[in-house]
Design an enzyme around this catalytic site. Structure first.
Site, short mmCIF file in Angstrom:
data_model
loop_
_atom_site.label_atom_id
_atom_site.label_comp_id
_atom_site.label_asym_id
_atom_site.label_seq_id
_atom_site.Cartn_x
_atom_site.Cartn_y
_atom_site.Cartn_z
N SER A 123 -1.60 -2.28 1.75
CA SER A 123 -2.10 -2.23 0.38
C SER A 123 -3.58 -1.83 0.40
O SER A 123 -3.93 -0.81 1.00
CB SER A 123 -1.86 -3.59 -0.29
OG SER A 123 -2.01 -3.51 -1.68
N ARG A 159 -3.52 -12.94 -12.23
CA ARG A 159 -2.71 -13.10 -11.04
C ARG A 159 -1.22 -13.00 -11.37
O ARG A 159 -0.44 -12.39 -10.63
CB ARG A 159 -3.01 -14.45 -10.39
CG ARG A 159 -2.12 -14.82 -9.23
CD ARG A 159 -2.22 -13.83 -8.09
NE ARG A 159 -1.65 -14.37 -6.86
CZ ARG A 159 -1.62 -13.74 -5.70
NH1 ARG A 159 -2.14 -12.53 -5.61
NH2 ARG A 159 -1.10 -14.28 -4.64
N ASP A 197 9.03 -0.59 -3.03
CA ASP A 197 7.64 -0.80 -3.45
C ASP A 197 7.32 0.18 -4.57
O ASP A 197 7.27 1.39 -4.35
CB ASP A 197 6.72 -0.57 -2.24
CG ASP A 197 5.24 -0.81 -2.54
OD1 ASP A 197 4.87 -0.97 -3.72
OD2 ASP A 197 4.46 -0.84 -1.58
N HIS A 212 6.55 -4.40 -2.87
CA HIS A 212 5.25 -4.22 -2.21
C HIS A 212 4.96 -5.36 -1.24
O HIS A 212 4.40 -5.16 -0.17
CB HIS A 212 4.17 -4.13 -3.28
CG HIS A 212 2.80 -3.83 -2.75
ND1 HIS A 212 2.52 -2.68 -2.04
CD2 HIS A 212 1.63 -4.53 -2.81
CE1 HIS A 212 1.24 -2.68 -1.68
NE2 HIS A 212 0.68 -3.79 -2.14
N ASP A 213 5.32 -6.57 -1.63
CA ASP A 213 5.06 -7.75 -0.80
C ASP A 213 5.75 -7.71 0.55
O ASP A 213 5.44 -8.55 1.41
CB ASP A 213 5.54 -9.01 -1.54
CG ASP A 213 4.36 -9.81 -2.11
OD1 ASP A 213 3.22 -9.33 -1.99
OD2 ASP A 213 4.60 -10.89 -2.67
#
Lengths: 395, 395
Positions: free
Chosen positions: A165, A235, A331, A364-365
């Protein structure tokens, strides 16, 4: 072109600061950090962690670059949360980043909130927190700061620079700015420029923070408060983008929280709501709101091609670095198409490049999670690079 | 099963209220609205607009259902913003929803803020605004309220029910709850249930509103204020999801606002930031924050299969309604896969169904925009349905 390190004695046993949880290097006024904006930071400091042992040839050092809300605590218990390090699956004895073989370094980014100079640090000119008087920093500024740390550690060439990232952005910047100092580079789930959609998501998060009256124009430390609600909303919004739709569906679907029939209320009736609220609340305990502004902003300004005459390949012209580009098919924040742009530019620059798109529904994680094919990819690339570098083979 | 309308004299010339910009029907305590939660609204009211003329057979009425932040002003200048109606490209003389042929009705949804009972309406029990004391409403509640309006207008069977996004959810609910009253149904860019990801986005928006201290636990009207910052953040976040990545890229890319070099600041340096801020600010001028909570919540609770024993096809068993399902390939909020689920269920129920996926890079918002293939699809389907309904052919 490359700034070579002045070799210094580096002694892990000697903690250079009273910072209890990390090593910290203080750079005095005679070691200023010139930023892309033209501003100059002096003095400033950099907090970092290391794992493993630097070999005598100083040829086995790996710099890991952390993502937006990460920090230097890659593979040790986090001092604030008590949780394992954020890449403990990948970094440690016998792991892909094998600390029995490699000397692993991770520094808190410039603009961060875990010991490196950031908006919560003291502005030497006023004796008060910098807040928004800290100049805006960029990915290149972060990398230049890390290069000074690497100089300080007496390391000339890094065996590898790796990160996912925003960490991947730093990897690319390292390869572009310090080509002779990077033997191999692993930009993971990343991009050579922040997309319009990602700038947009970043802006919503920043506006959520700034809309919180407890933000006080950034001067919340002096006001004795924190914009916790705004940062939690930021967040929560960010967190959705880190997961794929499939991951959210598989993890939570439309399941209700502690009940079998709808509550018809604004409570966290669905499990996914409860999960997001928890993510928001736990984040504000460990992260500084102004750092969130600075670090997201650094990503926005990242555009490696623009810094090289509009041609991305130009950023890598003549490189001898070995690249391993990794993306994840689910992602959507840093989609595979962004990684393909990097690969295309590296090919145009005749660079050595491996590219792997990992199949996973984790979004993405995925780069932070236990994904065996991903781990095998990193391990295989590093093994081959170690052989090329003349490092001893694995035990 | 179907509640048939009691024919009444409907006279467009007689405005039933002092509401200046819309027609309003007031339902007294003798005409309660029973909600899915078990709560009962009485009295309550419904604000609506109409276009065109109802024919003598009362067989040419089209109900248009609006989306989350839409309202009844489909095809007239909006009284608050002065802008054209939200579907003026599709509704009007000679247009796909041809007001020379059809009598078009659009009602503000239950829970809305444009004249239909919602959280800013007066709670008859207290004489104060309902705020969060208004029971949570669902898509089915919205549709039941619309059915009472259609009764009031003396219309037994609607020639068509059409809508995009949340409007499409209402279309599906109409077809499921009042199958004999819906000759044709056009659910566009929609889904038979709100996904975990969409619930998550909704929750972030709600938390942004509720985090604003000007929200005052929902009692901001009495406090003489409005949670404008929180609602603007919610809108900004929502707006990203209405556009595709490609649309954002083509529209803005990484272009800077009024400058050629980065400003290295937290101002709206990128055009996409300026655009989003504008979207947020203009939205709060026309929309009520509590309505945003109620209407997003209604979408979250929508799960048509769950209401029919867990089998979506069961919702349409025995239907004679003609369906036209439309999706857009770049819509990631209500992706084509959701429309396919609807089509699959309709096929399983042996329903008459056309399905078209429109190629466009405009994302979810495409249903509101001038997309010729989309317009042609609606026009073609409605023409065929009109012929089947025995309506006169187009002039």
């Amino acid at each position: 072109m490359t700034k070579h390190a002045k070799a210094r004695v580096f002694d892990l046993a000697r903690r250079e600061t009273d910072e209890p949880s990390s090593l910290v290097v203080r750079f005095g006024v005679e070691q200023p950090l010139r930023l892309m904006s033209g501003a100059v930071l002096a003095p400033w400091q950099c907090a970092y962690q290391t794992y493993g042992t630097l070999n005598a040839a100083r040829s086995n050092a790996i710099l890991i670059c952390h993502a937006l809300t990460g920090d230097q605590h890659v593979a040790n218990v986090h001092p604030a949360t008590g949780k394992p390090g954020w890449w403990q699956t990948m970094v440690g004895p016998g792991k892909a980043f094998d600390t029995d073989r490699y000397f692993v370094i991770c520094a808190n980014v410039l603009g961060g909130c875990m010991g490196t100079t950031g908006p919560s640090s003291t502005n030497p000119a006023t004796g008060k927190p910098w807040a928004l008087d800290l100049p805006v920093v960029t990915i290149r500024d972060m990398v230049n700061a890390q290069a000074k740390l690497i100089d300080h550690l007496g390391i000339d060439t890094l065996f590898a620079v790796a990160g996912g990232s925003m960490g991947g952005m730093q990897v690319l910047e390292w390869a572009a700015s310090y080509p002779d100092r990077v033997f191999s580079a692993l930009p993971i789930a990343s991009a050579a420029r922040h997309s319009a959609q990602n700038i947009a998501f970043g802006e919503v998060g920043r506006q959520a923070v700034m809309a919180d009256p407890e933000w006080h124009g950034g001067r919340y430390i002096e006001a004795g408060t924190r914009p916790e609600k705004g940062l939690a909303v930021a967040r929560m919004g960010g967190h959705i983008t880190y997961l794929s739709e499939a991951a959210l569906h598989n993890k939570f679907g439309r399941r209700l929280q502690n009940r079998t029939t709808p509550g018809f209320s604004f409570d966290a009736d669905f499990q996914v709501e409860s999960y997001l609220r928890h993510q928001g609340l736990s984040f504000v305990e460990r992260f500084d709101a102004n750092s969130y502004l600075y670090v997201t902003r650094a990503m926005d300004y990242f555009d490696l091609a623009a810094d090289h005459g509009g041609i991305l390949a130009q950023a890598f012209r003549g490189t001898r670095t070995r690249f391993c580009v990794v993306s994840f098919n689910s992602d959507w924040l840093f989609p595979t198409s962004e990684s393909r742009q990097i690969v295309k530019a590296l090919n145009a620059a005749a660079a050595s490049v491996s590219f792997v798109e990992i199949e996973t529904d984790k979004g993405h994680d995925a780069f932070l999670l236990d994904v065996p094919e991903f781990e095998a990819t990193l391990r295989g690339f590093l093994d081959a690079a170690a052989k090329a570098r003349g490092l001893p083979v694995a035990a």
